[in-house]
Design a protein around this motif. Structure first.
Motif, short mmCIF file in Angstrom:
data_model
loop_
_atom_site.label_atom_id
_atom_site.label_comp_id
_atom_site.label_asym_id
_atom_site.label_seq_id
_atom_site.Cartn_x
_atom_site.Cartn_y
_atom_site.Cartn_z
N SER A 17 26.95 -42.82 -40.88
CA SER A 17 27.93 -42.40 -41.52
C SER A 17 28.35 -42.95 -42.99
O SER A 17 29.32 -42.66 -43.56
N CYS A 18 27.35 -43.28 -43.53
CA CYS A 18 27.44 -43.55 -44.98
C CYS A 18 27.13 -42.54 -45.84
O CYS A 18 25.92 -42.36 -46.42
N TYR A 19 27.71 -41.31 -45.74
CA TYR A 19 27.50 -40.00 -46.01
C TYR A 19 27.39 -39.81 -47.52
O TYR A 19 27.19 -39.27 -48.32
N TRP A 20 28.07 -41.12 -48.46
CA TRP A 20 28.21 -41.03 -49.87
C TRP A 20 27.11 -41.59 -50.64
O TRP A 20 27.10 -41.48 -51.75
N GLY B 45 23.90 -39.38 -40.49
CA GLY B 45 24.99 -38.97 -41.54
C GLY B 45 24.71 -39.18 -42.84
O GLY B 45 25.62 -38.86 -43.88
N CYS B 46 23.57 -39.68 -43.33
CA CYS B 46 23.15 -39.91 -44.55
C CYS B 46 22.51 -38.76 -44.93
O CYS B 46 21.79 -37.82 -44.38
N ARG B 47 22.44 -38.37 -46.35
CA ARG B 47 21.49 -37.58 -46.90
C ARG B 47 20.17 -37.81 -47.23
O ARG B 47 19.61 -38.36 -48.24
N ASP C 47 19.40 -37.31 -39.05
CA ASP C 47 20.07 -36.26 -38.68
C ASP C 47 18.71 -35.14 -38.92
O ASP C 47 17.89 -35.38 -39.84
N ARG D 231 18.23 -31.69 -40.34
CA ARG D 231 18.94 -30.69 -40.93
C ARG D 231 18.03 -29.60 -41.36
O ARG D 231 17.13 -29.35 -41.04
N SER E 215 36.54 -38.68 -49.33
CA SER E 215 36.44 -37.22 -48.86
C SER E 215 37.87 -36.65 -48.68
O SER E 215 38.79 -36.96 -47.91
N SER F 176 31.43 -33.64 -43.30
CA SER F 176 30.54 -34.72 -42.54
C SER F 176 30.86 -34.72 -41.06
O SER F 176 32.07 -34.99 -40.57
N THR G 257 30.58 -37.14 -38.98
CA THR G 257 31.45 -38.15 -38.61
C THR G 257 32.91 -38.24 -38.85
O THR G 257 33.56 -38.34 -37.98
#
Length: 738
Positions: A116-119, A141-143, A165, A167, A696, A715, A717
């Motif tokens: 969940s460290c999406y940033w 949750g990461c890019r 993920d 995608r 967010s 996101s 999460t």
């Protein structure tokens, strides 16, 4: 996988902290060795200091605390602190800080979670390759791009567990031969699928644990239908030869169900002989049928080492269930919305079908006796207090229990004394940590001053010959609150007296369905109209106040309770439950007005430890007074407001965000114009994004036609936090029901 490690830490932490407290207390009280004012950090033992440092975020640990002195520097690099590291929810850690920390961690960490460290940017994720000793990696949750994943896998030759993920841009053809070689050694894999794909499963020949989450929309943002035919032509399909655990959680949609059946196609030919965990959660009332389910149940029962079982209602019949459970000692069982299995479940648990029922840790019976749209139920259609008491005695170690979408009407029980109440039976679950109940389970009876449900003919109501009860409540009178609450709270008092260690409590009234669109079709298909259960309407403020007897309460959900008049019970509850971390309130009292505003504001001023607030009410007024009270929650991190006809004050919102520097999620789905929502959203992002890298902000009109596509852009999460409002309990940590 990684979430499985968390409950272990949480369960052992209280014992460690209690031991630490005893040592400190002994040091303070021992007047012969030191005075009460002479104890400092340097006087504490290494063991106590390590216990304290376990609660310090790893970024602070290595970049700040380690620089204080040589002793702390040595302790901060102790292997017990750095072997298993989680960046999850360290929202203040930006790319630069994470990169510095990873450099310091590189030679120590073995299990690393950035869930969940999406940033975090892709360049930061590339730095994970430095940690060559990592055996468990979670980047859900990461890019993460396919090329970045390939580089990581090529560097992490010791990797045995991976979570990521899949995608729409994922392409397995971009994985290098070294990456494929690393995948061949994986024993655990968790994939969150946003596009129809096998992901990396075909490359993982040694898998023992496979955890899947399907979140694929049936239609793209461009309005194009999504299908799974592209998968059929793939040359490599999973075989699961070594598989021991299979879990799958689905979001609504036909594509997700079709994709699941493709993943399970091999089971129709060959069921892994070592399989002992099979958990599949499909939302909605009519999941697609799977012909291989009876064979699976028979195979699971044959070995005698079944640990966890959850199957959709159309996959299991009583005979198959009997065969699956017979001779086993499962730890997790879920029979959500499976009324046909009700007799067999209790026969297996109480009649000796299960070898050792004391091994059971979580039990999900949500909707197990659900008979829709019927207010006058027979005893067979309800929970029976005596039976639940027997379950408590037999399954004596249950920690998580879910009874949502069931009914219990106390007048129909054999006797009216408190000991026959369902609450008394539930109070016998002495180890219970989380509990979800229907609202009517707390009622001691129906008060005829409020509703004459027992005296009316149910058939007349459904024939349209009797006026249905008005949604909402009559005008408040000073003597009304006690009469609406039923005769007393004797059943609830017995429950709280027995379940002293309860940390999570959810109380859901019949007819509740969130206004958010993501899960609305599924929830509305499985609940009955609001106000149909007269016993639930009798649950009010006096019952909420009685929850003050749960001092360990950390998470509280209250939804669909029309009997709450002024919210005074919330005030009394939060005055005693000072450690409340997560609070979710939805559709309390009348839906035509918000009648508990004053109590809500006082409640918020008392929630000083609150980290997450979700509030859903049709006529919520998020004005200056509301945000002033909310500013008392100095530790708040996540906020979600949902109100079809609600209003908000833009200036007050900005002031609140300034006063609460830990807030990283501000989601408001309210009334108002699209222009006003976008203006506030842009203002908040422009003003606070620089200092809060994980920020967010989503502010959007709840009734706007484009809201579904906006929701899909959040996101996953964070989306789970605002839409999976109902029943996170009674499940293994890696699988929550929808």
């Amino acid at each position: 996988m990684f979430r499985n490690n968390t409950p272990v830490m949480n369960e052992t932490a209280p014992g460690i902290m209690e031991g630490m407290d005893r040592q400190i207390e002994q040091a303070f009280c021992n007047q012969g060795t030191m005075s009460s004012g002479s104890v400092g950090m340097s006087d504490l033992s290494d063991e106590i200091l390590l216990c304290i440092l376990h609660h310090v975020p790893v970024c602070d640990l290595l970049t700040n605390v380690a620089n204080v002195c040589q002793k702390l520097h040595t302790l901060c690099y102790d292997k017990t602190l750095l072997t298993n590291v989680r960046f999850s929810e360290e929202y203040r850690a930006d790319d630069q800080l994470v990169c510095r920390t990873l450099k310091l961690l590189a030679n120590h960490v073995q299990s690393l979670s950035l869930n969940s460290c999406y940033w975090l940017s892709a360049s930061t994720l590339d730095k994970l390759a430095r940690c060559r000793g990592v055996t468990h990696l979670d980047v859900t949750g990461c890019r993460l791009t396919s090329l970045c994943l390939s580089r990581l896998l090529s560097s992490l030759s010791l990797l045995r567990s991976l979570a990521f993920d899949v995608r729409p841009c994922f392409n397995s053809a971009l994985l290098s031969s070294e990456a494929v070689d690393s995948l061949s050694r994986l024993t655990e894999l968790r994939q969150t699928l946003f596009t129809p794909s096998y992901g990396v499963v075909p490359c993982c020949a040694q898998l023992r644990k496979l955890m899947l989450q399907f979140d694929i929309p049936d239609v793209t943002r461009e309005g194009i239908g999504v299908c799974c035919q592209l998968m059929v032509g793939q040359s490599s399909v999973p075989h699961y030869e070594q598989l021991e655990e299979f879990t799958a959680r689905l979001a609504p949609g036909e594509v997700n169900q079709t994709l699941l059946l493709l993943y399970l196609a091999v089971f129709s030919v060959h069921i892994p002989k070592h399989l002992r965990v099979f958990l599949v959660s499909i939302p909605g009332p009519n999941p697609a049928h799977w012909p291989a389910a009876p064979s699976l149940a028979q195979s699971l029962g044959r070995r005698g080492d079944l640990l966890a079982l959850q199957l959709p209602r159309t996959w299991l019949d009583p005979l198959s269930l009997k065969r699956a459970l017979e001779g086993n000692s499962p730890k997790h069982l879920s029979f959500s919305r499976c009324p046909a299995l009700w007799p067999q479940i209790f026969q297996s648990l109480l009649g000796g079908g299960v070898r050792d029922a004391a091994q059971l840790v979580s039990l999900n019976l949500s909707g197990i006796n659900h008979v829709p749209y019927s207010e006058c139920r027979s005893v067979e259609d309800q929970l029976v207090a005596e039976t639940m008491g027997q379950v408590a005695a037999t399954c004596c170690n249950v920690k998580h229990l879910n009874l949502m979408h069931t009914h219990y009407h106390h007048e129909y029980s054999p006797g009216l004394d408190g000991q026959t109440h369902l609450g008394a039976s539930l109070g016998r679950f002495k180890h219970l940590r989380s509990l979800t109940l229907p609202a009517c389970a707390l009622s001691d009876g129906v008060n005829t001053n409020h509703t004459s449900a027992r005296g009316s003919t149910p058939s007349l109501l459904f024939q349209g010959l009797k006026k249905a009860p008005r949604v909402g409540l009559q005008n408040y009178r000073p003597d009304m609150e006690s009469s609406l609450a039923g005769d007393s709270t004797s059943g609830l008092v017995l429950l709280t007296a027995g379940c002293r260690f309860l940390e999570t409590f959810e109380l859901i009234g019949p007819g509740f369905a969130s206004a958010l669109p993501r899960l609305e079709p599924c929830t509305r298909a499985s609940v009955e109209p609001r106000g149909m259960c007269a016993w639930a309407r009798g649950v009010g403020d006096v019952h909420l106040a009685a929850l003050e007897a749960l001092p360990r309460l950390h998470r509280l959900t209250l939804a669909g309770l029309p009997g709450v008049l002024k919210g005074t019970g919330l005030v009394q509850l939060t005055r005693k439950c000072r450690d409340l971390r997560v609070l979710s309130l939805a559709n309390l009292g009348s839906l035509k007005t918000m009648n508990y505003t004053a109590s809500l504001l006082e409640t918020l001023t008392q929630c000083t430890q609150l980290q997450e607030l979700r509030l859903e009410q049709p006529y919520l007024n998020a004005n200056a007074s509301f945000f002033e009270a909310l500013s008392s929650c100095h530790r708040l991190q996540r906020l979600c407001l949902i109100s079809r006809s609600g209003t908000f004050d833009s200036l007050a919102t900005e002031t609140f965000m300034e006063r609460c520097p830990h807030v990283v999620m501000c989601h408001m789905f309210m009334g108002g114009t699209l222009t006003a929502c976008r203006t506030l959203q842009k203002s908040l992002l422009d003003r606070f994004s620089a200092e809060r890298s994980a920020l967010s902000v989503v502010i959007y009109p709840l009734q706007h036609e484009d809201l579904p596509s906006v929701i899909r852009g959040i996101s996953l999460t964070l989306l789970d936090r605002i839409t999976l409002f109902q029943s996170h309990v009674a499940q293994p940590p890696h699988l929550s029901p929808i």
